[in-house]
Design an enzyme around this catalytic site. Structure first.
Site, PDB file in Angstrom:
ATOM      1  N   THR A 203       9.023  -3.838 -13.831  1.00  0.00           N
ATOM      2  CA  THR A 203       7.890  -3.764 -12.923  1.00  0.00           C
ATOM      3  C   THR A 203       7.330  -2.347 -12.933  1.00  0.00           C
ATOM      4  O   THR A 203       7.940  -1.426 -13.466  1.00  0.00           O
ATOM      5  CB  THR A 203       8.312  -4.141 -11.499  1.00  0.00           C
ATOM      6  N   GLU A 346       7.590 -10.850 -12.397  1.00  0.00           N
ATOM      7  CA  GLU A 346       8.675 -11.745 -12.014  1.00  0.00           C
ATOM      8  C   GLU A 346       8.364 -13.219 -12.220  1.00  0.00           C
ATOM      9  O   GLU A 346       9.248 -14.068 -12.107  1.00  0.00           O
ATOM     10  CB  GLU A 346       9.028 -11.524 -10.533  1.00  0.00           C
ATOM     11  N   LYS A 456      -4.648  -1.964   9.297  1.00  0.00           N
ATOM     12  CA  LYS A 456      -4.574  -2.403  10.684  1.00  0.00           C
ATOM     13  C   LYS A 456      -5.362  -1.435  11.544  1.00  0.00           C
ATOM     14  O   LYS A 456      -4.996  -0.277  11.706  1.00  0.00           O
ATOM     15  CB  LYS A 456      -3.130  -2.483  11.172  1.00  0.00           C
ATOM     16  N   TRP A 461      -6.339  -6.889  11.694  1.00  0.00           N
ATOM     17  CA  TRP A 461      -6.151  -6.660  10.265  1.00  0.00           C
ATOM     18  C   TRP A 461      -7.482  -6.678   9.513  1.00  0.00           C
ATOM     19  O   TRP A 461      -8.357  -7.484   9.802  1.00  0.00           O
ATOM     20  CB  TRP A 461      -5.238  -7.728   9.671  1.00  0.00           C
TER      21      TRP A 461
END
Length: 554
Positions: A203, A346, A456, A461
């Protein structure tokens, strides 16, 4: 005698449950090599428009590579690194390493030295295949990598200096001097375990050290078949496939393996991502399918109408959200939108494919644009769900509820290589992706944001993804990234980093006016920063980490 009634039949006992009588032949990458060699030997592999070989020639080199690996004493199960661009020689290593029960470790060529050193050492690579032009990038750390016994240089037309060192070998010289492996790769694997490791990718390491994802032969072949699924990507024999996405980026999204499985011709761009080079390749080779990250697709926009791309049937975008405005620019210019996908290292990496389906045939133009803006539906065998970030409770598929995306399937990682990352998985084994999403009643996934990228503000949000999409719809915006800046009153406020097209005089006020009808007023960015270019990660995605570091935002 009257026919026996169902209720009179004896109930089968557990011992009566039967296994099927199918052959237990394993799913292996060796089969891909065997198939392309036998059925599609005449099809072509083109590199950078300068070299054209047939699959028969590629398979012949791969057979020789098998004996080269034996001669070099590379053990079965050993990791074999590649530090290379999208070329025919890299493709041969893609086939030869896993087909001989070694593990292909494709290394991100854009990583900084400290990450390269960590990854090669952590993987315990035995041999590394490296493009000659890239050798100066990695050779300075070779002395700190004692486990690497040989560095095999892949000729790429570069005249980069090759140090005098007995550990450095020339790929073409090794191949030309080797005897070809004479047996059947498929027969070699008849009794092999399909769960043997075949590939290793790390990754990006944006939230800590890079983590290794260890693919199996079974997972790779099943993922490959997923890319052949009709109505999704649907790779087929008549296709000409151009993986612009690097081969180190989760196996180029499986496109090389999928193309060979289907018998499609391959066009590999080499080391150059120059827009004219890529568009010229697409035109000259009559490319039908291509895949790239949004930043690459953005770079090609100015030249679209200057090239004949009439052969194109499918353009795949992934790595980050494709702005709807970008997809629609392609649809207007060449008649083919960029199709969204979602995945991650993944997930091998493709888990979800977008696009309209039969239920959208009668939808109006705006509704169809909205559908194409979604990441799409999961591939067969892949399951997705969303869960409350705090409680883990599964949320409804109503297109409204927002939760963390979790995924499970036969080509989804169940752990990381030599790393304990239990928090990355749920108690019942699903991968926690870190993406926030909705799923509607038709199973369409729509990304809202990364958990770490949500803003936020005043207890509410703000989705950076949606805000970026609104800004990207302005005709003068080439690239945009929105991040959070700490605010003493609201906790966080959005700020936008924007790259405008050459010659544009668009101002912050003009951009605000453009997006005001599209988003809530309190979503509007507090400040705009106009830049020549935005920082990218090693896989070509926008790097918000770098923007936060540059702005001293944590």
């Amino acid at each position: 005698m009257p026919p026996e009634k169902a209720q009179d039949r004896p109930v089968p006992k557990a011992a009566d449950v039967m296994d099927g009588l199918m052959q237990p032949r394993p799913l292996t990458i060796a089969h891909i090599l065997e198939r392309v060699e036998r059925l599609y030997a005449h099809k072509s592999v083109v590199t950078a428009g300068a070299e054209r070989l047939t699959y028969a020639e590629v398979a012949g080199h791969t057979r020789r590579l098998a004996t080269v690996l034996d001669a070099l004493g590379v053990p079965v199960g050993a990791r074999v690194g590649t530090f290379a661009s999208n070329t025919r020689r890299h493709l041969e290593v893609y086939l030869g390493v896993p087909a001989t029960k070694r593990v292909l470790h494709s290394i991100n060529i854009r990583l900084p030295a400290e990450h390269l050193e960590y990854i090669v050492e952590h993987a315990e690579d035995d041999v590394v295949f490296v493009d000659r032009g890239l050798l100066p990038r990695i050779w300075p750390i070779a002395g700190r990598l004692p486990l690497v016994r040989y560095w095999v240089v892949l000729p790429d037309g570069s005249d980069a200096e090759i140090p005098a060192d007995s550990r450095i070998l020339d790929y073409d010289e090794l191949i030309s001097a080797a005897d070809p492996f004479a047996g059947s790769f498929e027969d070699t694997f008849v009794l092999a375990d399909e769960n043997l490791a075949s590939g290793l990718c790390y990754t990006s390491g944006t939230t800590g050290p890079p983590k290794g994802v260890l693919y199996s032969h079974r997972s790779t072949v099943l993922h490959c078949l997923g890319t052949l699924a009709a109505g999704l990507i649907g790779l087929c024999e008549s296709d000409v496939v151009l993986p612009i996405v690097p081969m180190f980026h989760a196996n180029a999204w499986g496109l090389p393996y999928g193309a060979m499985m289907a018998g499609a011709s391959l066009v590999l761009p080499g080391a150059s991502a120059d827009p004219v080079h890529l568009l010229t390749l697409m035109e000259a080779e009559r490319v039908t399918v291509a895949g790239a990250v949004p930043t690459v697709w953005t770079s090609l926009v100015p030249g679209l109408r200057a090239h004949d791309l009439s052969a194109t049937r499918f353009l795949l975008g992934g790595g980050s959200a494709v702005p709807p405005a970008l997809s629609e620019r392609y649809r207007a210019a060449i008649g083919v939108p960029i199709t969204h996908s979602w995945g991650m290292t993944e997930v091998s990496p493709v888990g979800v494919i977008g696009g309209t389906r039969t239920q959208h045939r009668d939808a109006d133009a705006d509704e169809q644009v909205a559908v194409r803006a979604a990441q799409g539906q999961p591939l067969p065998l892949v399951n997705v769900r969303i869960a409350d970030v705090e409680t883990g409770r599964e949320l409804p598929r109503d297109g409204v509820a927002v939760g963390e995306l979790q995924v499970a399937g036969p080509w989804v990682a169940g752990g990381y290589y030599r790393v304990d990352a239990a928090g990355s998985f749920t108690g019942d084994g699903w991968l926690r992706t870190g993406d926030l999403a909705t799923i509607d009643a038709d199973g369409y996934l729509r990304l809202v944001d990364r958990v770490k990228d949500l803003i936020k503000s005043g207890g509410e949000w703000i989705s950076s993804v949606e805000l970026e999409a609104a800004l990207a719809s302005h005709p003068d915006v080439v690239e945009v990234a929105v991040i959070a800046r700490p605010d003493p009153r609201w906790m966080e406020r959005p700020v936008a980093y924007v790259v405008l097209r050459d010659g544009s005089a668009a101002t912050a006020d003009e951009l605000l006016s453009h997006i005001t009808p599209m988003v809530a007023k309190w979503w509007l960015p507090d400040e705009f920063f106009f830049m020549v270019s935005l920082p990218k990660t090693g896989t070509g995605k926008l790097s918000k980490v770098a923007l936060r570091d540059a702005a001293r935002i944590t």
